[in-house]
Design an enzyme around this catalytic site. Structure first.
Site, PDB file in Angstrom:
ATOM      1  N   GLY A  59     -47.063 -80.077  -6.113  1.00 25.63           N
ATOM      2  CA  GLY A  59     -47.812 -79.405  -7.173  1.00 25.63           C
ATOM      3  C   GLY A  59     -47.479 -77.931  -7.218  1.00 25.63           C
ATOM      4  O   GLY A  59     -46.741 -77.408  -6.373  1.00 25.63           O
ATOM      5  N   GLY A  61     -49.603 -74.263  -8.306  1.00 26.87           N
ATOM      6  CA  GLY A  61     -50.837 -73.645  -8.797  1.00 26.87           C
ATOM      7  C   GLY A  61     -50.644 -72.152  -8.948  1.00 26.87           C
ATOM      8  O   GLY A  61     -49.518 -71.649  -8.894  1.00 26.87           O
ATOM      9  N   GLY A  62     -51.746 -71.449  -9.115  1.00 24.41           N
ATOM     10  CA  GLY A  62     -51.688 -70.007  -9.302  1.00 24.41           C
ATOM     11  C   GLY A  62     -51.117 -69.275  -8.093  1.00 24.41           C
ATOM     12  O   GLY A  62     -50.570 -68.183  -8.220  1.00 24.41           O
ATOM     13  N   PHE A  63     -51.286 -69.844  -6.893  1.00 27.08           N
ATOM     14  CA  PHE A  63     -50.736 -69.233  -5.683  1.00 27.08           C
ATOM     15  C   PHE A  63     -49.220 -69.399  -5.608  1.00 27.08           C
ATOM     16  O   PHE A  63     -48.533 -68.579  -5.029  1.00 27.08           O
ATOM     17  CB  PHE A  63     -51.286 -69.937  -4.434  1.00 27.08           C
ATOM     18  CG  PHE A  63     -52.595 -69.393  -3.945  1.00 27.08           C
ATOM     19  CD1 PHE A  63     -52.699 -68.087  -3.526  1.00 27.08           C
ATOM     20  CD2 PHE A  63     -53.710 -70.208  -3.869  1.00 27.08           C
ATOM     21  CE1 PHE A  63     -53.902 -67.593  -3.046  1.00 27.08           C
ATOM     22  CE2 PHE A  63     -54.912 -69.719  -3.397  1.00 27.08           C
ATOM     23  CZ  PHE A  63     -55.010 -68.415  -2.993  1.00 27.08           C
ATOM     24  N   GLY A  64     -48.748 -70.538  -6.120  1.00 27.88           N
ATOM     25  CA  GLY A  64     -47.350 -70.898  -5.971  1.00 27.88           C
ATOM     26  C   GLY A  64     -47.241 -72.388  -5.701  1.00 27.88           C
ATOM     27  O   GLY A  64     -48.202 -73.130  -5.940  1.00 27.88           O
ATOM     28  N   VAL A  66     -46.943 -76.140  -3.868  1.00 29.41           N
ATOM     29  CA  VAL A  66     -47.635 -76.858  -2.788  1.00 29.41           C
ATOM     30  C   VAL A  66     -46.711 -77.983  -2.309  1.00 29.41           C
ATOM     31  O   VAL A  66     -46.159 -78.722  -3.130  1.00 29.41           O
ATOM     32  CB  VAL A  66     -48.983 -77.453  -3.286  1.00 29.41           C
ATOM     33  CG1 VAL A  66     -49.726 -78.144  -2.153  1.00 29.41           C
ATOM     34  CG2 VAL A  66     -49.864 -76.368  -3.904  1.00 29.41           C
ATOM     35  N   LYS A  80     -49.741 -74.837   1.035  1.00 32.81           N
ATOM     36  CA  LYS A  80     -49.772 -73.971  -0.156  1.00 32.81           C
ATOM     37  C   LYS A  80     -48.994 -72.718   0.182  1.00 32.81           C
ATOM     38  O   LYS A  80     -49.339 -72.008   1.130  1.00 32.81           O
ATOM     39  CB  LYS A  80     -51.223 -73.593  -0.449  1.00 32.81           C
ATOM     40  CG  LYS A  80     -51.651 -73.844  -1.864  1.00 32.81           C
ATOM     41  CD  LYS A  80     -53.057 -73.342  -2.064  1.00 32.81           C
ATOM     42  CE  LYS A  80     -53.920 -74.374  -2.743  1.00 32.81           C
ATOM     43  NZ  LYS A  80     -55.216 -73.843  -3.161  1.00 32.81           N
ATOM     44  N   ASP A 178     -64.497 -72.001 -10.122  1.00 31.50           N
ATOM     45  CA  ASP A 178     -63.330 -72.586 -10.785  1.00 31.50           C
ATOM     46  C   ASP A 178     -63.316 -74.109 -10.636  1.00 31.50           C
ATOM     47  O   ASP A 178     -62.296 -74.698 -10.290  1.00 31.50           O
ATOM     48  CB  ASP A 178     -62.048 -71.952 -10.215  1.00 31.50           C
ATOM     49  CG  ASP A 178     -60.871 -72.035 -11.188  1.00 31.50           C
ATOM     50  OD1 ASP A 178     -61.112 -72.333 -12.385  1.00 31.50           O
ATOM     51  OD2 ASP A 178     -59.729 -71.812 -10.770  1.00 31.50           O
TER      52      ASP A 178
HETATM   53  N1  LIG Z   1     -54.486 -80.763  -0.103  1.00 34.11           N
HETATM   54  C1  LIG Z   1     -53.717 -81.249  -1.078  1.00 34.11           C
HETATM   55  N2  LIG Z   1     -53.258 -82.523  -1.024  1.00 34.11           N
HETATM   56  C2  LIG Z   1     -52.489 -83.026  -2.016  1.00 34.11           C
HETATM   57  N3  LIG Z   1     -52.122 -82.339  -3.125  1.00 34.11           N
HETATM   58  C3  LIG Z   1     -52.541 -81.072  -3.245  1.00 34.11           C
HETATM   59  C4  LIG Z   1     -53.349 -80.449  -2.238  1.00 34.11           C
HETATM   60  N4  LIG Z   1     -53.629 -79.175  -2.636  1.00 34.11           N
HETATM   61  C5  LIG Z   1     -53.027 -79.027  -3.828  1.00 34.11           C
HETATM   62  N5  LIG Z   1     -52.365 -80.153  -4.204  1.00 34.11           N
HETATM   63  C6  LIG Z   1     -51.588 -80.350  -5.439  1.00 34.11           C
HETATM   64  O1  LIG Z   1     -51.025 -79.112  -5.811  1.00 34.11           O
HETATM   65  C7  LIG Z   1     -51.515 -78.718  -7.107  1.00 34.11           C
HETATM   66  C8  LIG Z   1     -51.669 -77.215  -7.138  1.00 34.11           C
HETATM   67  O2  LIG Z   1     -52.787 -76.869  -6.344  1.00 34.11           O
HETATM   68  P1  LIG Z   1     -53.402 -75.425  -6.335  1.00 34.11           P
HETATM   69  O3  LIG Z   1     -54.725 -75.533  -5.650  1.00 34.11           O
HETATM   70  O4  LIG Z   1     -52.409 -74.482  -5.755  1.00 34.11           O
HETATM   71  O5  LIG Z   1     -53.517 -75.014  -7.831  1.00 34.11           O
HETATM   72  P2  LIG Z   1     -54.404 -75.584  -9.051  1.00 34.11           P
HETATM   73  O6  LIG Z   1     -55.808 -75.714  -8.587  1.00 34.11           O
HETATM   74  O7  LIG Z   1     -53.762 -76.814  -9.621  1.00 34.11           O
HETATM   75  O8  LIG Z   1     -54.245 -74.444 -10.119  1.00 34.11           O
HETATM   76  P3  LIG Z   1     -54.798 -72.944 -10.050  1.00 34.11           P
HETATM   77  O9  LIG Z   1     -54.386 -72.344  -8.756  1.00 34.11           O
HETATM   78  O10 LIG Z   1     -54.109 -72.338 -11.212  1.00 34.11           O
HETATM   79  O11 LIG Z   1     -56.274 -73.056 -10.194  1.00 34.11           O
HETATM   80  C9  LIG Z   1     -52.816 -79.497  -7.298  1.00 34.11           C
HETATM   81  O12 LIG Z   1     -53.115 -79.674  -8.665  1.00 34.11           O
HETATM   82  C10 LIG Z   1     -52.479 -80.793  -6.607  1.00 34.11           C
HETATM   83  O13 LIG Z   1     -51.706 -81.585  -7.494  1.00 34.11           O
END
Ligand SMILES: Nc1ncnc2c1ncn2[C@@H]1O[C@H](COP(=O)(O)OP(=O)(O)OP(=O)(O)O)[C@@H](O)[C@H]1O
Length: 394
Positions: A59, A61-64, A66, A80, A178
């Site tokens: 995945g 996300g905003g951090f980068g 995963v 992450k 959030d």
């Molecule tokens: N612990 C985890 N186990 C499995 N997949 C994960 C896990 N954490 C994150 N992911 C996957 O990585 C993606 C990105 O996660 P992240 O929390 O960095 O951002 P987000 O919540 O999708 O977006 P934002 O940071 O913009 O709110 C998630 O949508 C999920 O698909």
């Protein structure tokens, strides 16, 4: 624009982490927190993720990005990686570590530890086999899951329990800020766990609840918070209500339509509620395999939680009790605000165009940089504390 320090390649970061630990433990307000004991070396994480193999990327996300990883003892992890281009950055990284380390609940994702080494800032979580609720509900064919009614209900109760813990049961009262389907992860048994505490805020009694820095995701933000910066735990209740409607309907709250009109699931729910046909919202993919009574209850609850007035939204412990059938769910009496734009949206509603979610446009625009004008402002203690730490951090 917010400005984030670039990440330098040096073992100074390790000392800085130790310094942050030290400062956090000496900050009276945060002394109840403990940073994760699990400190991972970069070598361990590289071995676990096969050197951040793109094939292990699960995945972004905003951090980068995963990544999925596997430790020598066979346990699966999610890593992450704070990207140097991250729009979120160090502040939220520290916030996430501080917040989630202080919390433990079956419906919150577990943070195993972190790694601050070289040019890497990494957070290491328990791996959630079924990824996010967003992917399970709205993902592309093949990745989307066929969630049956009981599973949807279990997920909804899980999120509610996690939030009730954050708001009412944990030592620190926390507003997540959030809650949305991408921040709800699903384990191998499809239990829901809330993740992403980068924006979470401590809810202190002396706090004026007025914030100058609005952050969250459009489509899920409570109106009083989005427009006036008024933040209480009832903002999470609102977001939960939107998620509950999404779970029952299998539709994202935001859907892009031809002619650039946005149709919001919530608006649609209000229209159906007025017409007395709220059950039409139930995901057709469920066929007749759902409990009418429970679906009606969950839809009513979704509307109750998204009431314009925060005081009329129930507390999350009440939501749990309602979902478990211990407390009756009152029938919501929402009135649709018929603005011109609503009329446009009504027309779109009358022409059913929910054709699956493959073309859904994400409304996940972050509003951390928004420049709402807010009359009163008070930095909350946690924010100023983390800011100080971040100043020290670099
Ligand atoms: N612990 C985890 N186990 C499995 N997949 C994960 C896990 N954490 C994150 N992911 C996957 O990585 C993606 C990105 O996660 P992240 O929390 O960095 O951002 P987000 O919540 O999708 O977006 P934002 O940071 O913009 O709110 C998630 O949508 C999920 O698909």
């Amino acid at each position: 624009m917010r400005c984030f320090p670039s990440i330098h390649c040096s073992c100074r970061k390790v000392n800085q982490l130790l310094f942050i630990r030290h400062r956090l433990s000496r900050t009276p307000f945060l002394s109840q927190m403990h940073l994760p004991t699990g400190s991972f070396s970069l070598r361990q994480i590289k071995a676990a993720t096969r050197n951040f193999d793109p094939e292990n990327k699960i995945g972004e996300g905003g951090f980068g990005p995963v990544y999925k990883g596997i430790l020598p003892d066979g346990s699966m992890i999610a890593v992450k990686q704070l990207s140097s281009k991250s729009k979120q950055g160090n502040r939220e990284f520290v916030n996430e570590i501080g917040m989630i380390s202080a919390l433990q609940h079956p419906n919150l994702v577990r943070l195993f530890g972190c790694c601050i080494e070289g040019n890497q800032l990494l957070l290491i979580y328990e791996y959630m086999e079924n990824n996010s609720l967003a992917r399970a509900l709205f993902g592309p064919e093949g990745l989307r899951l066929n969630l049956d009614w009981q599973t949807r209900r279990k997920i909804c109760i899980g999120i509610a329990r996690g939030l009730a813990y954050l708001h009412e049961e944990s030592r620190l009262k926390i507003v997540h800020r959030d809650i949305k389907t991408t921040n709800v992860l699903l384990d191998k048994d499809l239990n829901a766990k809330i993740s992403d505490f980068g924006l979470a805020k401590l809810d202190e009694e002396e706090n004026t609840h007025i914030s100058t820095r609005i952050a969250g995701t459009m489509g899920y933000m409570a109106p009083e918070y989005a427009t006036r910066g008024h933040l209480t735990e009832k903002a999470d209740v609102y977001s939960f209500g939107v998620v509950a409607l999404e779970i029952v309907s299998g539709k994202s709250n935001a859907k892009y339509l031809p002619k650039d009109d946005y149709i919001y699931l919530l608006d649609w729910a209000c229209v159906l509620q007025e017409k007395g046909t709220l059950l039409d919202l139930v995901d057709p993919a469920l066929g007749t395999n759902f409990s009418i009574e429970e679906a009606q209850q969950m839809l009513n609850l979704g509307l109750l939680c998204t009431n314009q007035s925060p005081t009329l939204r129930p507390a999350m412990s009440t939501v749990v009790s309602m979902l478990e059938g211990h407390t009756p769910v009152p029938v919501p009496t929402m009135k649709v605000n018929r603005t011109e734009s609503m009329e446009l949206r009504f027309r779109a509603i009358e022409t059913p165009s929910w054709d699956g979610d493959s073309q859904a446009v994400s409304m996940g625009a972050h509003m951390a940089n928004s420049s709402f004008s807010i009359q009163s402002s008070k930095e909350d203690l946690f924010r100023s504390t983390t800011s100080r730490l971040l100043d020290d951090f670099g």
